[in-house]
Design an enzyme around this catalytic site. Sequence first.
Site, PDB file in Angstrom:
ATOM      1  N   ASP A  93      38.482   9.906 -17.937  1.00 48.07           N
ATOM      2  CA  ASP A  93      37.893   8.630 -17.489  1.00 48.07           C
ATOM      3  C   ASP A  93      36.934   8.351 -18.392  1.00 48.07           C
ATOM      4  O   ASP A  93      35.748   8.857 -18.519  1.00 48.07           O
ATOM      5  CB  ASP A  93      37.523   8.986 -16.022  1.00 48.07           C
ATOM      6  CG  ASP A  93      36.345   7.983 -15.477  1.00 48.07           C
ATOM      7  OD1 ASP A  93      36.205   6.817 -16.218  1.00 48.07           O
ATOM      8  OD2 ASP A  93      35.502   8.081 -14.352  1.00 48.07           O
ATOM      9  N   LYS A 123      31.340   0.799 -24.098  1.00 50.27           N
ATOM     10  CA  LYS A 123      32.602   0.232 -23.461  1.00 50.27           C
ATOM     11  C   LYS A 123      32.760  -1.177 -23.180  1.00 50.27           C
ATOM     12  O   LYS A 123      33.665  -1.824 -23.484  1.00 50.27           O
ATOM     13  CB  LYS A 123      32.908   1.012 -22.064  1.00 50.27           C
ATOM     14  CG  LYS A 123      34.222   0.697 -21.348  1.00 50.27           C
ATOM     15  CD  LYS A 123      34.129   1.552 -20.289  1.00 50.27           C
ATOM     16  CE  LYS A 123      35.451   1.466 -19.209  1.00 50.27           C
ATOM     17  NZ  LYS A 123      35.474   2.223 -18.058  1.00 50.27           N
ATOM     18  N   GLU A 179      42.126   2.102 -14.032  1.00 52.84           N
ATOM     19  CA  GLU A 179      41.147   3.049 -13.087  1.00 52.84           C
ATOM     20  C   GLU A 179      41.509   2.854 -11.630  1.00 52.84           C
ATOM     21  O   GLU A 179      41.509   3.958 -10.762  1.00 52.84           O
ATOM     22  CB  GLU A 179      39.634   2.567 -13.434  1.00 52.84           C
ATOM     23  CG  GLU A 179      39.170   2.916 -14.901  1.00 52.84           C
ATOM     24  CD  GLU A 179      38.158   2.243 -15.146  1.00 52.84           C
ATOM     25  OE1 GLU A 179      37.207   1.773 -14.561  1.00 52.84           O
ATOM     26  OE2 GLU A 179      37.661   2.521 -16.393  1.00 52.84           O
ATOM     27  N   ASP A 186      34.890  -0.351  -6.433  1.00 54.47           N
ATOM     28  CA  ASP A 186      34.361   0.235  -7.553  1.00 54.47           C
ATOM     29  C   ASP A 186      32.889  -0.078  -7.998  1.00 54.47           C
ATOM     30  O   ASP A 186      32.861  -0.992  -8.837  1.00 54.47           O
ATOM     31  CB  ASP A 186      35.257   0.394  -8.883  1.00 54.47           C
ATOM     32  CG  ASP A 186      34.831   1.374  -9.899  1.00 54.47           C
ATOM     33  OD1 ASP A 186      33.765   1.853  -9.814  1.00 54.47           O
ATOM     34  OD2 ASP A 186      35.858   1.619 -10.836  1.00 54.47           O
TER      35      ASP A 186
END
Length: 638
Positions: A8, A71, A170, A193
């Site tokens: 992850d 990211k 994800e 999330d």
Amino acid sequence: MSRIIGIDLGTTNSLVATVESGFPYVIADSEGRRLTPSVVNFPDAESAPVVGIEAQRQQPVQPANTVYSIKRFMGRRGDDLAETEKQVPYSVQYEANGPVRVAVHGRLWSPEAISAEILKKVKQQAEVSLEESVDRAVVTVPAYFNDAQRNATKKAGELAGLTVERIVNEPTAAALAYGLNRLKTNAKIAVYDLGGGTFDLTVLELKEGVFQVLATCGNTRLGGDDLNRRVVEHLTKKIQEAGGPDVTSDLTQLARLHEAVETAKVRLSQELEADIALPFLSIDGFNFHYRLTREELEGLTRDIIAETRQYCARSLADAGIEGKELDQVILVGGQTRMPLVRKMVADFFSCTDFEPVHGNLRVGSEPHEADGPQLNTSQNPDEAVALGAAIQAEILSGGMKELLLLDVTPLSLGIETYGGLMNVIIPRNTTIPVKAGEMFTTAADRQQSMLIHVLQGERERAQDNWSLGRFTIEFESAPKGVPRVGVQFEIDANGILHVLARDTKSGRERVVEMKSAVDVEDTKVQEMVEESVEHAFSDLRARQWVEAKMRAQETLDATEKGLEQCPDEIDAAQRQEIDRLTREVRELLSREDPVTGAGDVDRLKEVVSRLDEVTRPLADAMMDKAMERMLREQGMIS
Ligand code: AMP
């Protein structure tokens, strides 16, 4: 074939996981840490970059040489970036239509190369722990990542010496970790999330074991860090009000405050208060102490959490479904551990299985037939994505069959509640390991102990399920409804059930290990499930009866008390009607069928409701008396 690991690669933290003997787990570093901060520090032009917690520690000291949230720049071009995205303390360079680069110590780094440093770190962590070299991985990305962002992630893997066997969304990975690939076909799932810096809500549809993203929507600038910032601002003011320094002008002290706020916020997910102690905030020795309460934290951050609702609404609209059509809502991201987040999610999606349980019975006496999704909190929200990546990796290696059979509870587990009903704590088919609990209280005055009778099965009445064991927990005598006993079930990876009961007042607790909760013969499971289907109607009637019976008993007791204490509140005709109804309630109660364990529910409910109506003057008079007594005791009237 060599092992494939699951990674992850997160905005805030990264994790690496694998599957061993059918059991997925997150691999820790040599110091036992399972989350690696996605932070890369470049100490100087010559030395190798430092990654993880050590790099994070350098962030306040060397902000220009420490890269975080890389990211956000993966696969992006200069003109894709919003103004706010460019505002980082390190130097970001780009041309309008060209790739983004980070400049440190006179060298330009691509976001892929910086991400590769993070991947190298977790790869090495896996190699040390597994004592073998690792060169294949499944890496996760947000569902909204476009092709360029996905390719950049793959490239980062290659630069780190990994063959990226698959890029997985994800939310899909999280759903795999929650074991949702085994839900009924055509199940619809929402994945909420909320991490450190990003939020997204993805709607997935499961069709024949394969997940499809129906819609995803979020904000790449909304997360737990915003909550921290809000609390830091609040405390900065409090420090000044208390005569302390302006910490915003001292990076080291500000970093200390940030760290203390993070610790307090995490603690407040478990506790109602957290102490913040910051000695020597200034050179003249100013010490700051503050007790932050959960209520205060919630008040300061409620609007930030509420902001997530608009994205949830948009995602549902894009998927063309309503919240109540979902089967499950699952939680991902560390910030979803906060109770207020859970409550808001449950409210927004009208989750049925989130109601707290009071008494020895669920609040609301009607049997709950799920007409909204279940809020599934059975997995660790920080780890679900990594575990799902590891499961996907294991599926790709062809080694997942055993796990698919082993890692769910074959039958529901629960305890007997007042009236002889089964209260499910861990439903059938929940992925293990799992931890779940509920709060119970007493149903009678002066009870000094509670019997915890642990049951397994699918039937409504305790006596129709299998008894796994019983034990008692003692507490101080108190009026009914006052004691609070938390009961927690934990099934470990071996399928062993540990039951913990804790009296919240004294903190006294008992932990009892039951036999394996998963080791049940297939034929027995089949029989139990078939029986529950066969008896579904009569079981439902039995539950309704028990609940109506308890309500009737309460009304009878209250009527008796009312007649005794306030006989002058009613006239002769009312008295006659009360006597008639009381007789009828008693008679209906005595007509319980010993075989089915039920009686005439509808009539009983009708008569009790009429009795409630005609005794209202008594109830009102009792209430007035109680109020008068209280005011007199407090000296407010003489
Ligand atoms: P993630 O991006 O999933 O690693 O989530 C990181 C965010 O979760 C950070 O803002 C943390 O402060 C927050 N977080 C982690 N654990 C907890 C907790 N127990 N309660 C509240 N927030 C938490």
